[in-house]
Design a protein around this motif. Sequence first.
Motif, PDB file in Angstrom:
ATOM      1  N   GLY A 153      12.574  60.013   3.709  1.00 28.55           N
ATOM      2  CA  GLY A 153      13.877  60.111   3.589  1.00 28.55           C
ATOM      3  C   GLY A 153      14.456  59.274   1.675  1.00 28.55           C
ATOM      4  N   ASP A 154      15.476  59.299   1.260  1.00 26.32           N
ATOM      5  CA  ASP A 154      15.889  58.513  -0.023  1.00 26.32           C
ATOM      6  C   ASP A 154      15.727  57.184   0.665  1.00 26.32           C
ATOM      7  N   TYR A 155      16.986  56.989   2.072  1.00 25.23           N
ATOM      8  CA  TYR A 155      17.007  55.343   1.629  1.00 25.23           C
ATOM      9  C   TYR A 155      16.395  55.774   3.113  1.00 25.23           C
ATOM     10  N   SER A 156      15.551  55.729   3.598  1.00 23.63           N
ATOM     11  CA  SER A 156      14.402  55.891   4.961  1.00 23.63           C
ATOM     12  C   SER A 156      14.072  54.276   5.171  1.00 23.63           C
ATOM     13  N   TYR A 157      14.421  53.751   6.104  1.00 23.57           N
ATOM     14  CA  TYR A 157      13.597  52.878   6.317  1.00 23.57           C
ATOM     15  C   TYR A 157      12.906  53.036   7.384  1.00 23.57           C
ATOM     16  N   SER A 158      11.771  53.859   7.800  1.00 26.10           N
ATOM     17  CA  SER A 158      12.129  54.228   8.848  1.00 26.10           C
ATOM     18  C   SER A 158      10.539  53.665   9.337  1.00 26.10           C
ATOM     19  N   PHE A 159      10.050  53.462  10.390  1.00 26.75           N
ATOM     20  CA  PHE A 159       8.632  53.197  10.822  1.00 26.75           C
ATOM     21  C   PHE A 159       8.150  54.663  10.939  1.00 26.75           C
ATOM     22  N   ARG A 160       8.677  55.655  10.871  1.00 25.68           N
ATOM     23  CA  ARG A 160       8.068  56.962  10.892  1.00 25.68           C
ATOM     24  C   ARG A 160       8.207  57.489   9.857  1.00 25.68           C
ATOM     25  N   ASN A 161       7.767  56.666   8.223  1.00 25.48           N
ATOM     26  CA  ASN A 161       7.525  57.253   7.234  1.00 25.48           C
ATOM     27  C   ASN A 161       7.024  56.288   6.652  1.00 25.48           C
ATOM     28  N   PRO A 162       5.310  57.286   6.127  1.00 22.30           N
ATOM     29  CA  PRO A 162       4.846  56.216   5.703  1.00 22.30           C
ATOM     30  C   PRO A 162       4.704  55.876   4.257  1.00 22.30           C
ATOM     31  N   ALA A 163       4.962  56.206   3.481  1.00 24.55           N
ATOM     32  CA  ALA A 163       5.284  55.430   2.048  1.00 24.55           C
ATOM     33  C   ALA A 163       5.885  53.698   2.719  1.00 24.55           C
ATOM     34  N   ASN A 164       6.541  53.574   4.260  1.00 23.71           N
ATOM     35  CA  ASN A 164       7.320  52.177   3.649  1.00 23.71           C
ATOM     36  C   ASN A 164       5.766  50.784   4.286  1.00 23.71           C
ATOM     37  N   HIS A 165       5.641  50.007   3.409  1.00 22.55           N
ATOM     38  CA  HIS A 165       4.659  48.666   3.733  1.00 22.55           C
ATOM     39  C   HIS A 165       4.697  48.504   5.398  1.00 22.55           C
ATOM     40  N   PHE A 166       6.258  48.818   6.416  1.00 18.57           N
ATOM     41  CA  PHE A 166       5.538  48.130   7.903  1.00 18.57           C
ATOM     42  C   PHE A 166       6.205  49.408   8.833  1.00 18.57           C
ATOM     43  N   ALA A 167       5.654  51.316   8.231  1.00 17.49           N
ATOM     44  CA  ALA A 167       5.444  51.659   8.752  1.00 17.49           C
ATOM     45  C   ALA A 167       4.160  51.963   9.651  1.00 17.49           C
ATOM     46  N   TRP A 168       4.276  53.329  11.243  1.00 17.71           N
ATOM     47  CA  TRP A 168       3.093  52.992  12.564  1.00 17.71           C
ATOM     48  C   TRP A 168       1.801  53.467  11.587  1.00 17.71           C
ATOM     49  N   PRO A 169       0.632  53.087  12.105  1.00 14.86           N
ATOM     50  CA  PRO A 169      -0.440  53.626  11.736  1.00 14.86           C
ATOM     51  C   PRO A 169       0.029  55.265  12.170  1.00 14.86           C
ATOM     52  N   ALA A 170      -0.779  56.057  11.793  1.00 13.48           N
ATOM     53  CA  ALA A 170      -1.660  57.413  12.503  1.00 13.48           C
ATOM     54  C   ALA A 170      -1.472  57.713  13.658  1.00 13.48           C
ATOM     55  N   THR A 171      -2.024  56.641  14.418  1.00 13.43           N
ATOM     56  CA  THR A 171      -2.361  56.531  15.761  1.00 13.43           C
ATOM     57  C   THR A 171      -0.942  56.942  16.517  1.00 13.43           C
ATOM     58  N   ARG A 172      -0.229  56.298  15.722  1.00 18.16           N
ATOM     59  CA  ARG A 172       1.652  55.356  16.845  1.00 18.16           C
ATOM     60  C   ARG A 172       1.665  56.890  16.218  1.00 18.16           C
ATOM     61  N   LEU A 173       1.967  57.141  14.784  1.00 18.20           N
ATOM     62  CA  LEU A 173       2.871  58.281  14.112  1.00 18.20           C
ATOM     63  C   LEU A 173       2.161  59.566  15.315  1.00 18.20           C
ATOM     64  N   ALA A 174       1.600  59.372  15.479  1.00 16.43           N
ATOM     65  CA  ALA A 174       0.773  61.144  16.187  1.00 16.43           C
ATOM     66  C   ALA A 174       1.571  60.606  17.631  1.00 16.43           C
ATOM     67  N   ARG A 175       1.997  59.796  17.920  1.00 16.10           N
ATOM     68  CA  ARG A 175       1.402  58.763  19.990  1.00 16.10           C
ATOM     69  C   ARG A 175       3.332  59.938  20.193  1.00 16.10           C
ATOM     70  N   VAL A 176       3.969  59.028  19.170  1.00 12.31           N
ATOM     71  CA  VAL A 176       5.374  59.385  19.076  1.00 12.31           C
ATOM     72  C   VAL A 176       6.094  60.858  18.393  1.00 12.31           C
ATOM     73  N   ALA A 177       5.091  61.299  18.058  1.00 20.15           N
ATOM     74  CA  ALA A 177       5.429  62.646  17.989  1.00 20.15           C
ATOM     75  C   ALA A 177       5.199  63.138  18.940  1.00 20.15           C
ATOM     76  N   ALA A 178       4.456  62.972  19.737  1.00 17.34           N
ATOM     77  CA  ALA A 178       3.350  63.932  20.633  1.00 17.34           C
ATOM     78  C   ALA A 178       5.075  63.578  21.853  1.00 17.34           C
ATOM     79  N   ALA A 179       4.807  62.640  21.929  1.00 15.18           N
ATOM     80  CA  ALA A 179       6.435  61.950  22.768  1.00 15.18           C
ATOM     81  C   ALA A 179       7.848  63.013  22.626  1.00 15.18           C
ATOM     82  N   LEU A 180       8.087  63.255  21.594  1.00 15.36           N
ATOM     83  CA  LEU A 180       9.072  63.908  21.359  1.00 15.36           C
ATOM     84  C   LEU A 180       9.396  65.283  20.847  1.00 15.36           C
ATOM     85  N   THR A 181       7.959  65.602  20.920  1.00 11.89           N
ATOM     86  CA  THR A 181       7.518  67.647  20.830  1.00 11.89           C
ATOM     87  C   THR A 181       9.377  68.072  21.430  1.00 11.89           C
ATOM     88  N   PRO A 182      10.289  68.636  20.958  1.00 11.73           N
ATOM     89  CA  PRO A 182      10.787  69.566  21.548  1.00 11.73           C
ATOM     90  C   PRO A 182       9.959  70.681  22.504  1.00 11.73           C
TER      91      PRO A 182
END
Length: 182
Positions: A153-182
Amino acid sequence: MQSRLLRGGTWPTFTVPLAGDHRLYVVYRAFAEDEGIDYLLHHPGWDAAERLAQDEGHFMGPGLSWSELIAAADNGLPGGSTTDPHARLLLLMPAFGDDAVPDGAVERLTAALRARTRVEAPEQLAAVLLEDQGPCGPAQWTSAEGSYTINDGDYSYSFRNPANHFAWPATRLARVAAALTP
């Protein structure tokens, strides 16, 4: 109502169960001078909960895409604060941000607002909420190389936005995405 939830010595917590024994928690953090609302994802096998979003003076998010929000609202799994899909949708809505809102989203949010609030023009409010999408605004959700969902997002201070310096590493992003998969 929010000010009543954020005052006092208790921290009201609402739970939405997900598949695979995952849980979404909405925690009304009642620290004096640092109150806010945290949207957390947890599994009993994890060391700690993942903070998807936080609604406070320094908003962080979005934490949920539209499909993730609807899947959590509609799953009907027992063991949470409510099984009512309208209540779940409204409870999790502040953690949502998605620029690809499908046809029918206004009607869906209108139905929830009509069922659980007393606003005079629920359809008009639903349209505005889906257009503006709160502090983070709409975000584009895509699949990363590891087949997990991220946003940009343009104003996306998101833990799921890899452009942020505080974004989660790939392993955590994958774990969260798997848990939320519809």
